[in-house]
Design an enzyme around this catalytic site. Structure first.
Site, mmCIF file in Angstrom:
data_model
loop_
_atom_site.group_PDB
_atom_site.id
_atom_site.type_symbol
_atom_site.label_atom_id
_atom_site.label_comp_id
_atom_site.label_asym_id
_atom_site.label_seq_id
_atom_site.Cartn_x
_atom_site.Cartn_y
_atom_site.Cartn_z
ATOM 1 N N THR A 1 7.913 33.200 45.236
ATOM 2 C CA THR A 1 7.801 33.577 46.631
ATOM 3 C C THR A 1 8.860 34.592 46.976
ATOM 4 O O THR A 1 9.770 34.848 46.201
ATOM 5 C CB THR A 1 7.989 32.349 47.531
ATOM 6 O OG1 THR A 1 9.338 31.887 47.400
ATOM 7 C CG2 THR A 1 7.041 31.233 47.150
ATOM 8 N N GLY A 2 8.764 35.164 48.168
ATOM 9 C CA GLY A 2 9.722 36.184 48.574
ATOM 10 C C GLY A 2 11.129 35.670 48.741
ATOM 11 O O GLY A 2 12.072 36.442 48.738
ATOM 12 N N CYS A 3 11.292 34.339 48.885
ATOM 13 C CA CYS A 3 12.630 33.797 49.094
ATOM 14 C C CYS A 3 13.315 33.457 47.783
ATOM 15 O O CYS A 3 14.424 32.939 47.775
ATOM 16 C CB CYS A 3 12.575 32.546 49.973
ATOM 17 S SG CYS A 3 11.575 31.204 49.274
ATOM 18 N N GLY A 4 12.649 33.684 46.637
ATOM 19 C CA GLY A 4 13.298 33.418 45.365
ATOM 20 C C GLY A 4 12.364 32.720 44.398
ATOM 21 O O GLY A 4 11.159 32.638 44.613
#
Length: 283
Positions: free
Chosen positions: A121-124
Protein backbone atom coordinates in the site's frame (compact mmCIF):
# COMPACT_ATOMS: atom_id res chain seq x y z
CA UNK A 1 26.21 -16.72 -21.34
CA UNK A 2 29.02 -14.63 -19.86
CA UNK A 3 28.40 -11.32 -18.17
CA UNK A 4 28.91 -8.42 -20.55
CA UNK A 5 30.40 -5.17 -19.35
CA UNK A 6 27.77 -2.46 -19.33
CA UNK A 7 28.14 0.09 -22.07
CA UNK A 8 28.98 3.62 -20.93
CA UNK A 9 26.10 6.04 -20.94
CA UNK A 10 25.73 7.86 -24.26
CA UNK A 11 27.44 11.22 -24.22
CA UNK A 12 24.11 13.02 -24.00
CA UNK A 13 22.51 10.74 -21.38
CA UNK A 14 24.10 12.53 -18.45
CA UNK A 15 24.32 15.95 -20.09
CA UNK A 16 20.58 15.86 -20.79
CA UNK A 17 19.74 15.98 -17.11
CA UNK A 18 22.75 17.69 -15.50
CA UNK A 19 22.79 21.50 -15.59
CA UNK A 20 25.88 23.65 -15.90
CA UNK A 21 28.07 23.49 -12.83
CA UNK A 22 27.25 26.16 -10.29
CA UNK A 23 24.21 28.15 -9.20
CA UNK A 24 23.88 31.78 -8.22
CA UNK A 25 22.78 32.62 -4.67
CA UNK A 26 22.36 35.67 -2.46
CA UNK A 27 23.23 35.79 1.23
CA UNK A 28 20.52 36.91 3.64
CA UNK A 29 22.56 39.85 4.85
CA UNK A 30 22.40 43.57 4.03
CA UNK A 31 24.31 44.71 0.95
CA UNK A 32 25.63 41.21 0.22
CA UNK A 33 27.17 40.40 -3.15
CA UNK A 34 25.79 37.50 -5.21
CA UNK A 35 27.77 34.29 -5.03
CA UNK A 36 27.97 31.07 -6.98
CA UNK A 37 28.14 27.51 -5.66
CA UNK A 38 28.26 24.02 -7.09
CA UNK A 39 25.34 21.83 -6.04
CA UNK A 40 24.99 18.05 -6.02
CA UNK A 41 23.37 16.61 -9.15
CA UNK A 42 20.22 14.52 -8.86
CA UNK A 43 18.26 12.62 -11.53
CA UNK A 44 15.47 10.09 -11.72
CA UNK A 45 16.67 6.65 -12.83
CA UNK A 46 14.10 4.15 -14.11
CA UNK A 47 15.26 0.52 -14.15
CA UNK A 48 13.60 -2.17 -16.25
CA UNK A 49 14.61 -5.83 -16.42
CA UNK A 50 13.95 -7.61 -19.72
CA UNK A 51 11.45 -4.87 -20.51
CA UNK A 52 9.62 -5.12 -17.16
CA UNK A 53 9.72 -1.89 -15.13
CA UNK A 54 11.00 -2.51 -11.62
CA UNK A 55 12.00 0.70 -9.84
CA UNK A 56 12.36 4.45 -10.18
CA UNK A 57 14.68 6.24 -7.78
CA UNK A 58 16.56 9.47 -7.37
CA UNK A 59 20.31 9.07 -7.77
CA UNK A 60 23.46 11.03 -8.49
CA UNK A 61 24.17 10.66 -12.24
CA UNK A 62 27.62 9.09 -11.89
CA UNK A 63 28.76 5.45 -11.97
CA UNK A 64 25.26 4.37 -12.97
CA UNK A 65 26.43 1.03 -14.40
CA UNK A 66 27.98 0.21 -11.02
CA UNK A 67 24.72 1.23 -9.35
CA UNK A 68 22.56 -1.01 -11.52
CA UNK A 69 24.75 -4.02 -10.78
CA UNK A 70 24.99 -3.30 -7.05
CA UNK A 71 21.29 -2.48 -6.66
CA UNK A 72 20.28 -5.67 -8.47
CA UNK A 73 22.49 -7.76 -6.19
CA UNK A 74 21.70 -5.89 -2.97
CA UNK A 75 17.94 -6.05 -3.55
CA UNK A 76 18.13 -9.82 -4.05
CA UNK A 77 16.99 -9.58 -7.69
CA UNK A 78 20.00 -11.56 -8.91
CA UNK A 79 22.31 -14.09 -7.29
CA UNK A 80 25.42 -12.99 -9.18
CA UNK A 81 26.33 -10.15 -11.49
CA UNK A 82 26.86 -12.84 -14.11
CA UNK A 83 23.04 -12.88 -14.28
CA UNK A 84 23.27 -9.44 -15.91
CA UNK A 85 24.04 -9.68 -19.61
CA UNK A 86 23.77 -6.05 -20.66
CA UNK A 87 22.88 -2.57 -19.39
CA UNK A 88 21.81 0.25 -21.71
CA UNK A 89 21.39 3.81 -20.45
CA UNK A 90 19.39 6.41 -22.35
CA UNK A 91 18.06 9.91 -21.55
CA UNK A 92 14.32 10.55 -21.29
CA UNK A 93 13.73 14.23 -20.67
CA UNK A 94 14.86 14.96 -17.13
CA UNK A 95 15.46 11.28 -16.35
CA UNK A 96 17.62 8.35 -17.40
CA UNK A 97 16.30 4.91 -18.28
CA UNK A 98 18.32 1.77 -17.61
CA UNK A 99 17.33 -1.23 -19.72
CA UNK A 100 18.82 -4.32 -18.10
CA UNK A 101 19.01 -7.73 -19.76
CA UNK A 102 19.17 -10.57 -17.21
CA UNK A 103 19.17 -14.34 -17.29
CA UNK A 104 15.93 -16.30 -17.47
CA UNK A 105 16.53 -17.56 -13.92
CA UNK A 106 16.90 -14.04 -12.52
CA UNK A 107 13.88 -12.79 -14.46
CA UNK A 108 11.71 -15.59 -13.06
CA UNK A 109 12.75 -14.71 -9.49
CA UNK A 110 12.05 -11.05 -10.14
CA UNK A 111 8.54 -11.79 -11.41
CA UNK A 112 7.85 -13.99 -8.39
CA UNK A 113 8.84 -11.17 -6.04
CA UNK A 114 6.56 -8.75 -7.88
CA UNK A 115 3.62 -11.12 -7.40
CA UNK A 116 4.34 -11.46 -3.69
CA UNK A 117 4.46 -7.69 -3.23
CA UNK A 118 1.26 -7.01 -5.16
CA UNK A 119 -0.53 -6.18 -1.89
CA UNK A 120 1.68 -3.28 -0.87
CA UNK A 121 0.00 0.00 0.00
CA UNK A 122 1.00 3.63 -0.24
CA UNK A 123 1.79 3.76 3.48
CA UNK A 124 4.49 1.09 3.24
CA UNK A 125 4.97 -2.66 3.10
CA UNK A 126 1.91 -4.78 3.79
CA UNK A 127 1.40 -8.49 4.45
CA UNK A 128 3.55 -11.43 5.46
CA UNK A 129 5.20 -11.69 2.05
CA UNK A 130 6.24 -8.03 2.17
CA UNK A 131 7.69 -8.52 5.66
CA UNK A 132 9.74 -11.38 4.27
CA UNK A 133 11.22 -8.87 1.85
CA UNK A 134 11.95 -6.36 4.63
CA UNK A 135 13.45 -9.01 6.96
CA UNK A 136 14.80 -11.59 4.51
CA UNK A 137 16.66 -14.81 5.15
CA UNK A 138 20.34 -14.14 4.47
CA UNK A 139 23.36 -16.43 4.35
CA UNK A 140 25.66 -16.58 7.36
CA UNK A 141 29.09 -15.35 6.33
CA UNK A 142 32.31 -17.19 7.17
CA UNK A 143 33.99 -15.66 10.21
CA UNK A 144 36.76 -13.24 9.23
CA UNK A 145 39.39 -11.55 11.43
CA UNK A 146 38.87 -7.88 12.18
CA UNK A 147 40.98 -5.43 10.15
CA UNK A 148 44.16 -4.14 11.80
CA UNK A 149 43.59 -1.04 13.90
CA UNK A 150 46.24 0.74 11.83
CA UNK A 151 43.97 0.52 8.78
CA UNK A 152 41.40 2.67 10.62
CA UNK A 153 43.92 5.36 11.60
CA UNK A 154 43.06 8.77 10.14
CA UNK A 155 40.32 7.06 8.13
CA UNK A 156 37.87 9.95 8.46
CA UNK A 157 40.43 12.35 7.00
CA UNK A 158 41.27 9.95 4.18
CA UNK A 159 37.59 9.49 3.40
CA UNK A 160 37.12 13.26 3.19
CA UNK A 161 40.00 13.48 0.75
CA UNK A 162 38.58 10.69 -1.42
CA UNK A 163 35.12 12.30 -1.67
CA UNK A 164 35.60 14.46 -4.73
CA UNK A 165 31.91 15.23 -5.30
CA UNK A 166 31.33 16.06 -1.63
CA UNK A 167 34.29 18.43 -1.58
CA UNK A 168 32.86 20.26 -4.58
CA UNK A 169 29.17 20.39 -3.69
CA UNK A 170 28.39 18.57 -0.44
CA UNK A 171 25.01 16.87 0.06
CA UNK A 172 26.21 13.36 -0.86
CA UNK A 173 27.03 10.14 0.97
CA UNK A 174 29.97 7.88 0.18
CA UNK A 175 30.82 4.20 0.32
CA UNK A 176 34.45 3.18 0.05
CA UNK A 177 36.54 0.02 -0.08
CA UNK A 178 39.79 -0.25 1.87
CA UNK A 179 42.00 -3.07 0.62
CA UNK A 180 44.16 -5.53 2.54
CA UNK A 181 47.02 -3.01 2.62
CA UNK A 182 44.82 -0.38 4.28
CA UNK A 183 44.59 1.78 1.15
CA UNK A 184 41.34 3.24 -0.18
CA UNK A 185 40.82 1.36 -3.42
CA UNK A 186 37.39 2.60 -4.49
CA UNK A 187 35.07 5.47 -3.61
CA UNK A 188 31.51 5.85 -4.83
CA UNK A 189 29.26 8.82 -3.97
CA UNK A 190 25.54 9.45 -4.22
CA UNK A 191 22.74 11.55 -2.74
CA UNK A 192 21.31 8.29 -1.36
CA UNK A 193 23.19 6.30 1.26
CA UNK A 194 21.85 3.00 -0.10
CA UNK A 195 22.75 4.08 -3.60
CA UNK A 196 26.35 4.81 -2.61
CA UNK A 197 26.80 1.29 -1.22
CA UNK A 198 25.09 -0.22 -4.27
CA UNK A 199 27.54 1.63 -6.51
CA UNK A 200 30.49 0.39 -4.47
CA UNK A 201 29.29 -3.23 -4.53
CA UNK A 202 28.66 -2.99 -8.26
CA UNK A 203 32.18 -1.65 -8.85
CA UNK A 204 33.74 -4.37 -6.69
CA UNK A 205 31.89 -7.13 -8.49
CA UNK A 206 32.43 -5.76 -11.99
CA UNK A 207 36.16 -5.40 -11.32
CA UNK A 208 36.24 -8.91 -9.82
CA UNK A 209 37.91 -7.71 -6.64
CA UNK A 210 38.01 -9.94 -3.56
CA UNK A 211 35.40 -8.29 -1.34
CA UNK A 212 36.63 -10.18 1.73
CA UNK A 213 40.22 -8.95 1.36
CA UNK A 214 39.48 -5.59 2.93
CA UNK A 215 36.47 -3.72 4.29
CA UNK A 216 33.76 -1.31 3.22
CA UNK A 217 33.17 2.12 4.77
CA UNK A 218 29.90 4.06 4.76
CA UNK A 219 29.67 7.71 5.76
CA UNK A 220 25.96 7.56 6.53
CA UNK A 221 23.78 6.14 9.29
CA UNK A 222 24.20 2.38 9.39
CA UNK A 223 20.69 1.01 8.98
CA UNK A 224 19.45 -2.56 8.56
CA UNK A 225 19.19 -2.25 4.78
CA UNK A 226 22.92 -1.60 4.56
CA UNK A 227 23.55 -4.81 6.51
CA UNK A 228 21.39 -6.71 4.01
CA UNK A 229 23.37 -5.31 1.10
CA UNK A 230 26.74 -6.00 2.75
CA UNK A 231 25.86 -9.61 3.56
CA UNK A 232 24.45 -10.30 0.10
CA UNK A 233 27.60 -8.86 -1.43
CA UNK A 234 29.77 -11.12 0.74
CA UNK A 235 31.61 -8.29 2.45
CA UNK A 236 33.43 -9.36 5.60
CA UNK A 237 33.54 -6.04 7.44
CA UNK A 238 31.48 -2.86 7.39
CA UNK A 239 32.81 0.31 9.00
CA UNK A 240 30.32 3.12 9.67
CA UNK A 241 31.14 6.72 10.49
CA UNK A 242 27.75 6.96 12.23
CA UNK A 243 26.48 4.79 15.08
CA UNK A 244 24.48 1.66 14.13
CA UNK A 245 20.99 0.87 15.35
CA UNK A 246 20.34 -1.95 17.82
CA UNK A 247 18.67 -4.12 15.17
CA UNK A 248 21.62 -3.55 12.85
CA UNK A 249 24.02 -4.91 15.47
CA UNK A 250 21.80 -7.95 16.07
CA UNK A 251 21.70 -8.81 12.37
CA UNK A 252 25.42 -8.22 11.88
CA UNK A 253 26.23 -10.60 14.76
CA UNK A 254 23.75 -13.21 13.54
CA UNK A 255 25.31 -13.23 10.06
CA UNK A 256 29.02 -12.96 11.01
CA UNK A 257 29.42 -9.52 9.48
CA UNK A 258 32.10 -7.54 11.31
CA UNK A 259 30.57 -4.16 12.22
CA UNK A 260 32.71 -1.28 13.44
CA UNK A 261 31.69 2.27 14.34
CA UNK A 262 34.34 4.95 13.92
CA UNK A 263 33.40 7.85 16.23
CA UNK A 264 34.74 11.36 15.72
CA UNK A 265 37.07 11.50 18.69
CA UNK A 266 37.12 8.01 20.19
CA UNK A 267 38.72 4.69 19.40
CA UNK A 268 36.93 2.41 16.91
CA UNK A 269 34.05 0.50 18.52
CA UNK A 270 33.55 -3.13 17.46
CA UNK A 271 29.87 -4.06 17.73
CA UNK A 272 30.10 -7.31 15.80
CA UNK A 273 31.38 -9.80 16.70
CA UNK A 274 30.28 -9.38 20.31
CA UNK A 275 32.99 -8.13 22.73
CA UNK A 276 33.37 -11.58 24.33
CA UNK A 277 34.10 -13.16 20.95
CA UNK A 278 36.67 -10.43 20.21
CA UNK A 279 38.47 -11.08 23.50
CA UNK A 280 38.49 -14.84 22.95
CA UNK A 281 39.98 -14.40 19.45
CA UNK A 282 42.95 -12.44 20.74
CA UNK A 283 46.17 -14.37 21.43
Amino acid sequence: MPCLIARPAPADARAAVVPADGYDYAELTPLSEPGRAALADEVALAIAYNGLSQAVMMVSPSDLEDFVHGFSLGAGLIESIDDIYDVRLSPHGDAIAAEVQVSSRAFWVLKQQRRQLAGTTGCGLCGVEALDQALPELPVLPSTPLPPAAHLADLRERVNTAQQIARRSGAVHAALFVDSDGEIRLCREDIGRHNALDKLVGALKRQRLDVRAGFAVVTSRCSLELIHKAVRAGLSTLVSLSAPTALTVQWARAHNLNLIHLPHRSAPRVYSPAPQAVRESRP
